[in-house]
Design an enzyme around this catalytic site. Structure first.
Site, PDB file in Angstrom:
ATOM      1  N   GLU A   1       0.828  -1.215   0.000  1.00 56.62           N
ATOM      2  CA  GLU A   1       0.000   0.000   0.000  1.00 56.62           C
ATOM      3  C   GLU A   1       0.863   1.266   0.000  1.00 56.62           C
ATOM      4  O   GLU A   1       0.394   2.338   0.377  1.00 56.62           O
ATOM      5  CB  GLU A   1      -0.944   0.008   1.222  1.00 56.62           C
ATOM      6  CG  GLU A   1      -1.843  -1.200   1.341  1.00 56.62           C
ATOM      7  CD  GLU A   1      -2.866  -1.359   0.209  1.00 56.62           C
ATOM      8  OE1 GLU A   1      -2.892  -0.511  -0.708  1.00 56.62           O
ATOM      9  OE2 GLU A   1      -3.614  -2.338   0.237  1.00 56.62           O
TER      10      GLU A   1
ATOM     11  N   HIS B   1      -2.608   2.364   8.351  1.00 54.99           N
ATOM     12  CA  HIS B   1      -3.726   1.582   7.820  1.00 54.99           C
ATOM     13  C   HIS B   1      -3.878   0.308   8.638  1.00 54.99           C
ATOM     14  O   HIS B   1      -2.879  -0.310   9.019  1.00 54.99           O
ATOM     15  CB  HIS B   1      -3.465   1.231   6.353  1.00 54.99           C
ATOM     16  CG  HIS B   1      -4.360   0.168   5.810  1.00 54.99           C
ATOM     17  ND1 HIS B   1      -5.717   0.334   5.678  1.00 54.99           N
ATOM     18  CD2 HIS B   1      -4.108  -1.096   5.381  1.00 54.99           C
ATOM     19  CE1 HIS B   1      -6.248  -0.771   5.168  1.00 54.99           C
ATOM     20  NE2 HIS B   1      -5.298  -1.655   4.982  1.00 54.99           N
TER      21      HIS B   1
ATOM     22  N   HIS C   1      -7.150  -2.915  10.065  1.00 53.95           N
ATOM     23  CA  HIS C   1      -8.427  -3.584   9.818  1.00 53.95           C
ATOM     24  C   HIS C   1      -9.226  -3.736  11.116  1.00 53.95           C
ATOM     25  O   HIS C   1      -9.464  -4.865  11.560  1.00 53.95           O
ATOM     26  CB  HIS C   1      -8.184  -4.969   9.211  1.00 53.95           C
ATOM     27  CG  HIS C   1      -7.325  -4.989   7.980  1.00 53.95           C
ATOM     28  ND1 HIS C   1      -6.636  -6.117   7.552  1.00 53.95           N
ATOM     29  CD2 HIS C   1      -7.061  -4.028   7.062  1.00 53.95           C
ATOM     30  CE1 HIS C   1      -5.979  -5.839   6.435  1.00 53.95           C
ATOM     31  NE2 HIS C   1      -6.205  -4.578   6.114  1.00 53.95           N
TER      32      HIS C   1
ATOM     33  N   GLU D   1     -16.792  12.185  22.927  1.00 49.32           N
ATOM     34  CA  GLU D   1     -15.545  12.834  22.508  1.00 49.32           C
ATOM     35  C   GLU D   1     -15.224  12.712  21.021  1.00 49.32           C
ATOM     36  O   GLU D   1     -14.258  13.308  20.549  1.00 49.32           O
ATOM     37  CB  GLU D   1     -14.381  12.296  23.340  1.00 49.32           C
ATOM     38  CG  GLU D   1     -14.645  12.509  24.827  1.00 49.32           C
ATOM     39  CD  GLU D   1     -13.443  13.006  25.596  1.00 49.32           C
ATOM     40  OE1 GLU D   1     -12.334  12.545  25.307  1.00 49.32           O
ATOM     41  OE2 GLU D   1     -13.623  13.847  26.484  1.00 49.32           O
TER      42      GLU D   1
ATOM     43  N   HIS E   1     -12.930  -3.369   4.093  1.00 52.13           N
ATOM     44  CA  HIS E   1     -11.487  -3.636   4.171  1.00 52.13           C
ATOM     45  C   HIS E   1     -10.875  -3.087   5.473  1.00 52.13           C
ATOM     46  O   HIS E   1     -10.285  -3.855   6.234  1.00 52.13           O
ATOM     47  CB  HIS E   1     -10.787  -3.045   2.937  1.00 52.13           C
ATOM     48  CG  HIS E   1      -9.305  -3.300   2.908  1.00 52.13           C
ATOM     49  ND1 HIS E   1      -8.628  -3.653   1.773  1.00 52.13           N
ATOM     50  CD2 HIS E   1      -8.358  -3.235   3.891  1.00 52.13           C
ATOM     51  CE1 HIS E   1      -7.339  -3.824   2.048  1.00 52.13           C
ATOM     52  NE2 HIS E   1      -7.161  -3.567   3.328  1.00 52.13           N
TER      53      HIS E   1
HETATM   54  O1  2HA Z   1      -1.585  -6.624   3.599  1.00 54.98           O
HETATM   55  O2  2HA Z   1      -3.523  -4.397   4.864  1.00 54.98           O
HETATM   56  O3  2HA Z   1      -4.281  -3.523   2.503  1.00 54.98           O
HETATM   57  C1  2HA Z   1      -1.554  -5.375   4.123  1.00 54.98           C
HETATM   58  C2  2HA Z   1      -2.843  -4.708   3.917  1.00 54.98           C
HETATM   59  C3  2HA Z   1      -3.249  -4.426   2.542  1.00 54.98           C
HETATM   60 ZN    ZN Z   2      -5.448  -3.661   4.430  1.00 56.05          ZN
END
Ligand code: 2HA
Ligand code: ZN
Length: 270
Positions: free
Chosen positions: A116, A139, A141, A169, A210
């Site tokens: 990414e 980033h 999940h 908050e 995602h």
């Molecule tokens: O594999 O989170 O979006 C890493 C990730 C791809």
């Molecule tokens: Zn990801």
């Protein structure tokens, strides 16, 4: 030359990756982090280091030429970062208008930066235009935010308002709200450009079905930003199927704006 393994920025990165893993946000090789290094840190820890490898990036980002980034590696597990930072992390300097990343440290088993990387670098460009103090793109999940993208309207205003209503908050932590992308193929320049476009108006960008992107001035703040949105999504997922008897009203959200000196995204409150 100072030892990179003892650099405060590296120690903080390792702590953050472990903490994100502990929160369950980064299963297997899920998630990635990039940190724009301060000039002073780059000078102290990196000047004079030979270029280990030159890695093509596949995109251009002239604004980032000469900048140094500490970035998680592709295919690497966050749970392993603390045990072997030098294999799981790398430090690159962008050259050629962003088209080449010179590896100065890390990815010691022959790896490279996260798949990414385009979304990260393009998001840095977008956030630096709005906030020159931005240093981090993150980033991951988180389960409740992800779950919410299956059952909630993906309209950005509706999504943001719901999150603001879930914890007092929230509006203080992310007054710009949360932008939302539809499901898109990850790891591409296209999702990178779309993410950066959304980063122009908010520090949080949800990738439907995602995960989420967050941006901020340091690792703690960016972690806290995602943590707060995820907490709100958790409350939502606990109550979404129940009759809503009470809520936080727009009048109360306005009171929070005044008390904490923040301005909610234009047009998002009545
Ligand atoms: O594999 O989170 O979006 C890493 C990730 C791809
Ligand atoms: Zn990801």
């Amino acid at each position: 030359m100072k030892n990179i393994l003892e650099a405060p920025f590296l120690i903080e990165m390792v702590r953050t990756a472990s903490n994100m893993y502990a929160h369950g946000w980064d299963e297997r090789n899920g998630g990635n982090i990039s940190l724009l290094l301060e000039e002073q840190d780059a000078a102290e820890y990196l000047t004079g280091r030979p270029v280990l490898r030159a890695i093509p990036t596949g995109f251009s980002a002239p604004e980032l030429t000469g900048k140094y980034f500490l970035v998680t590696g592709t295919g690497k597990y966050f749970k392993n970062v603390e045990h072997d930072p030098e294999a799981n992390l790398g430090i690159v300097r962008l050259t050629d208008g962003g088209q080449t990343a010179q590896l100065l440290w890390g990815y010691s088993d022959g790896g490279q930066f996260t798949s990414e990387f385009p979304a990260h670098m393009m998001s840095h460009v977008a956030r630096l235009k709005v906030d020159p103090a931005n240093r981090v793109v993150m980033h991951c999940h988180p389960g409740n935010l992800l779950a919410m993208t299956y059952v909630h309207d993906l309209d950005e205003k509706a999504f943001t308002r719901t999150l603001w209503q879930m914890c007092t908050e929230c509006i203080v932590v992310f007054p710009d709200g949360v932008n939302v992308l539809p499901w898109m193929l990850c790891g591409t320049n296209e999702i990178g450009e779309a993410t950066a476009g959304k980063m122009a108006t908010a520090r949080l960008v949800v990738w439907s079905q995602h995960g989420i992107y967050g941006a901020g001035k340091d690792l703690d703040e960016t972690f806290g930003l995602i943590e707060t949105a995820e907490k709100a999504a958790e409350i939502y997922m606990k109550i979404a199927h129940l009759p809503r008897v009470n809520t936080i009203t727009d009048a109360q959200l306005h009171l929070l704006e005044g008390r904490f000196n923040v301005k909610a995204r234009e047009g998002y409150l009545q």
